[in-house]
Design an enzyme around this catalytic site. Structure first.
Site, PDB file in Angstrom:
ATOM      1  N   LYS A  50      -3.347  -9.882   5.774  1.00 46.70           N
ATOM      2  CA  LYS A  50      -2.050  -9.193   5.765  1.00 46.70           C
ATOM      3  C   LYS A  50      -1.525  -8.921   4.353  1.00 46.70           C
ATOM      4  O   LYS A  50      -1.816  -9.650   3.413  1.00 46.70           O
ATOM      5  CB  LYS A  50      -1.009 -10.068   6.479  1.00 46.70           C
ATOM      6  CG  LYS A  50      -1.308 -10.266   7.936  1.00 46.70           C
ATOM      7  CD  LYS A  50      -0.149 -10.903   8.670  1.00 46.70           C
ATOM      8  CE  LYS A  50      -0.078 -12.393   8.520  1.00 46.70           C
ATOM      9  NZ  LYS A  50       0.862 -13.018   9.442  1.00 46.70           N
ATOM     10  N   THR A 103      -1.813 -23.778 -15.418  1.00 42.24           N
ATOM     11  CA  THR A 103      -0.564 -23.359 -16.077  1.00 42.24           C
ATOM     12  C   THR A 103       0.588 -23.173 -15.087  1.00 42.24           C
ATOM     13  O   THR A 103       1.694 -22.796 -15.475  1.00 42.24           O
ATOM     14  CB  THR A 103      -0.773 -22.002 -16.810  1.00 42.24           C
ATOM     15  OG1 THR A 103      -1.289 -21.050 -15.874  1.00 42.24           O
ATOM     16  CG2 THR A 103      -1.723 -22.147 -17.982  1.00 42.24           C
ATOM     17  N   PHE A 118      -6.827 -21.341 -12.930  1.00 42.63           N
ATOM     18  CA  PHE A 118      -5.539 -20.659 -13.113  1.00 42.63           C
ATOM     19  C   PHE A 118      -4.368 -21.610 -12.848  1.00 42.63           C
ATOM     20  O   PHE A 118      -3.286 -21.458 -13.406  1.00 42.63           O
ATOM     21  CB  PHE A 118      -5.418 -19.464 -12.154  1.00 42.63           C
ATOM     22  CG  PHE A 118      -6.104 -18.210 -12.632  1.00 42.63           C
ATOM     23  CD1 PHE A 118      -5.667 -17.560 -13.782  1.00 42.63           C
ATOM     24  CD2 PHE A 118      -7.169 -17.663 -11.928  1.00 42.63           C
ATOM     25  CE1 PHE A 118      -6.278 -16.386 -14.228  1.00 42.63           C
ATOM     26  CE2 PHE A 118      -7.786 -16.494 -12.362  1.00 42.63           C
ATOM     27  CZ  PHE A 118      -7.343 -15.860 -13.509  1.00 42.63           C
ATOM     28  N   ASP A 152       0.628  -9.261  -2.267  1.00 43.61           N
ATOM     29  CA  ASP A 152       1.173  -8.526  -1.117  1.00 43.61           C
ATOM     30  C   ASP A 152       1.515  -7.085  -1.492  1.00 43.61           C
ATOM     31  O   ASP A 152       1.277  -6.151  -0.725  1.00 43.61           O
ATOM     32  CB  ASP A 152       2.418  -9.239  -0.568  1.00 43.61           C
ATOM     33  CG  ASP A 152       2.054 -10.303   0.464  1.00 43.61           C
ATOM     34  OD1 ASP A 152       0.854 -10.495   0.718  1.00 43.61           O
ATOM     35  OD2 ASP A 152       2.969 -10.934   1.027  1.00 43.61           O
ATOM     36  N   GLY A 181       1.286 -14.636  -4.839  1.00 45.71           N
ATOM     37  CA  GLY A 181       1.353 -14.005  -3.523  1.00 45.71           C
ATOM     38  C   GLY A 181       2.157 -12.717  -3.509  1.00 45.71           C
ATOM     39  O   GLY A 181       1.842 -11.789  -2.754  1.00 45.71           O
TER      40      GLY A 181
END
Ligand SMILES: NC(=O)c1ccc[n+]([C@@H]2O[C@H](COP(=O)([O-])OP(=O)(O)OC[C@H]3O[C@@H](n4cnc5c(N)ncnc54)[C@H](O)[C@@H]3O)[C@@H](O)[C@H]2O)c1
Ligand SMILES: [Zn+2]
Length: 387
Positions: free
Chosen positions: A152, A182, A179, A119, A115
């Site tokens: 956003k 791991t 993904f 972002d 994230g």
């Protein structure tokens, strides 16, 4: 027509973006990762922005993917963790886009990571040339079920979470559950914190899956790999229900012009506390603690039964989280947290409370004694946990 010195410009734009499940993304035979949404593919190099953990784990495979497909690419690796969600890192990305001469439409950058990277990269894409498309490939559970649907982006600024940012959804987000194989368990649990939030406010079926399969989801990292989970596929169900539920909520209020958002459950006290505790608490951990604290508030108002409060707490624990941070027992911190959130919500509390599991109401009259009583109850839970 009389010219009265006032001109109104009115226009509208349909916003459409897709979230696509795409397994085996790094296989060079799979064209998905290097594809360009629409018909605008150009020939220039693409900037691939990599999460440092992803670079370490599969950077070689990713570079091989682009060279095997004959798709020119340049790579930029970014540090992760919320302390790196900064304007400086946004400018690092825009600088590389500039060096590469990334075009307005035909060579969209690709962000592969958690994230934080999403972002930062999303904000950079939204600023460069006043906004270019980009491709989002989230690699954490939080990024796959929560950030993936969101419009956003943003960075932390002057001690405030996401204080600078824009609403600019990328045209395409690719979800490869592989993904997650791991991802450290703690990060899986943190991501499940957001799934729990959504389950509590609108999806009792998802809540039942988390309640029943919490430990499997964590241990198998949502891969549905054991005989116990292969047929029922709780990992797949969790992923699908969480994305679909979030998409439905966001679609009707994408620009957040209506501040009554049930998806803000778990995000009333946590933003302030998460920043204050940084880097101790992960986002989903703080959200889950807020979910418990807010469930206590609902119990105090007789909206939630004691039995359901315990179901919430037990499920939080079964997904590997604990309502354990001392700031969630600190009346002063909780009051400041509510003040800050109220300010952010245009000076209204607009607190989502559970009205049973799967239903909500909004309240604007939460009092200091209620916060104090809930903080006290939280203290009891933590004491029981640690004794
Ligand atoms: N824009 C939005 O709507 C939105 C929504 C939810 C969260 N967020 C933001 O996202 C951030 C949290 O994201 P996060 O939880 O993904 O944190 P993160 O990006 O810091 O990633 C967590 C850790 O996992 C590592 N990692 C990433 N993918 C991995 C993989 N496949 N295997 C192993 N390690 C991997 C990262 O390097 C990092 O160390 C917060 O800043 C939050 O505000 C934004
Ligand atoms: Zn969140």
């Amino acid at each position: 027509m009389i010219d009265d010195g006032r001109w109104v410009i009115k226009t509208s734009k349909t916003v459409e973006y897709e979230v696509v499940e795409a397994a085996d993304l790094l296989n060079p035979e799979n064209p998905e990762l290097s594809g360009v949404p629409g018909q605008l593919a150009g020939t220039g190099p693409r900037l691939v922005i990599l999460d440092q953990a992803i670079d370490g784990l599969c950077g070689g495979q990713i570079r091989h993917y682009f060279s095997a497909r004959g798709s020119p690419a340049d790579f930029l690796t970014l540090p992760t963790g919320d302390e790196h969600k900064t304007l400086d890192n946004v400018l690092q990305v825009t600088s590389r886009l500039n060096t590469l001469g990334t075009s307005r439409l035909s060579t969209p950058p690709i962000a592969i990571g958690g994230g934080v990277v999403q972002d930062v990269a999303g904000m950079a894409a939204s600023l460069y040339r006043r906004g270019i498309p980009y491709i989002r490939v989230p690699t954490t559970l939080l990024g796959q079920i929560d950030g993936s649907v969101s419009a956003k982006n943003g960075v932390n600024y002057e001690g405030h979470r996401n204080r600078l940012g824009t609403f600019t959804p990328p045209p395409r987000t690719l979800i490869d559950r592989g993904f997650l194989a791991t991802l450290p368990e703690r990060q899986i649990s943190s991501g499940l914190g957001e799934a729990l939030k959504l389950a509590l406010v609108k999806d009792p079926q998802l809540f039942a899956v988390l309640e029943k399969y919490g430990p499997y989801l964590v241990a198998e990292r949502l891969q549905d790999s054991s005989p116990k989970t292969m047929t029922e596929q709780p990992g797949r169900i969790t992923m699908h229900r969480a994305i679909a539920g979030m998409a439905k909520e966001l679609q009707k209020n994408l620009w957040e012009t209506d501040l009554q958002r049930i998806v803000d459950y778990g995000h009333t006290f946590s933003p302030f506390i998460e920043m204050k505790a940084l880097p101790e608490l992960l986002h989903g951990e703080a959200v889950a603690m807020d979910c418990v604290f807010s469930a206590i508030l609902a119990k105090q108002r007789r909206l939630l039964s004691e039995a359901d409060l315990y179901r919430v707490i037990n499920t939080v624990e079964s997904i590997g989280l604990r309502p354990s941070h001392p700031l969630f027992t600190d009346e002063q911190a909780l009051t400041l947290a509510l003040e800050e959130t109220t300010h952010h919500r245009n000076n209204q509390q607009i607190i989502t409370l559970l009205d049973g599991i799967g239903q909500t109401i909004f309240v604007n009259d939460l009092t200091q004694p209620e916060i104090s009583a809930a903080a006290c109850r939280m203290r009891d839970f933590i004491a029981t946990e640690t004794s």
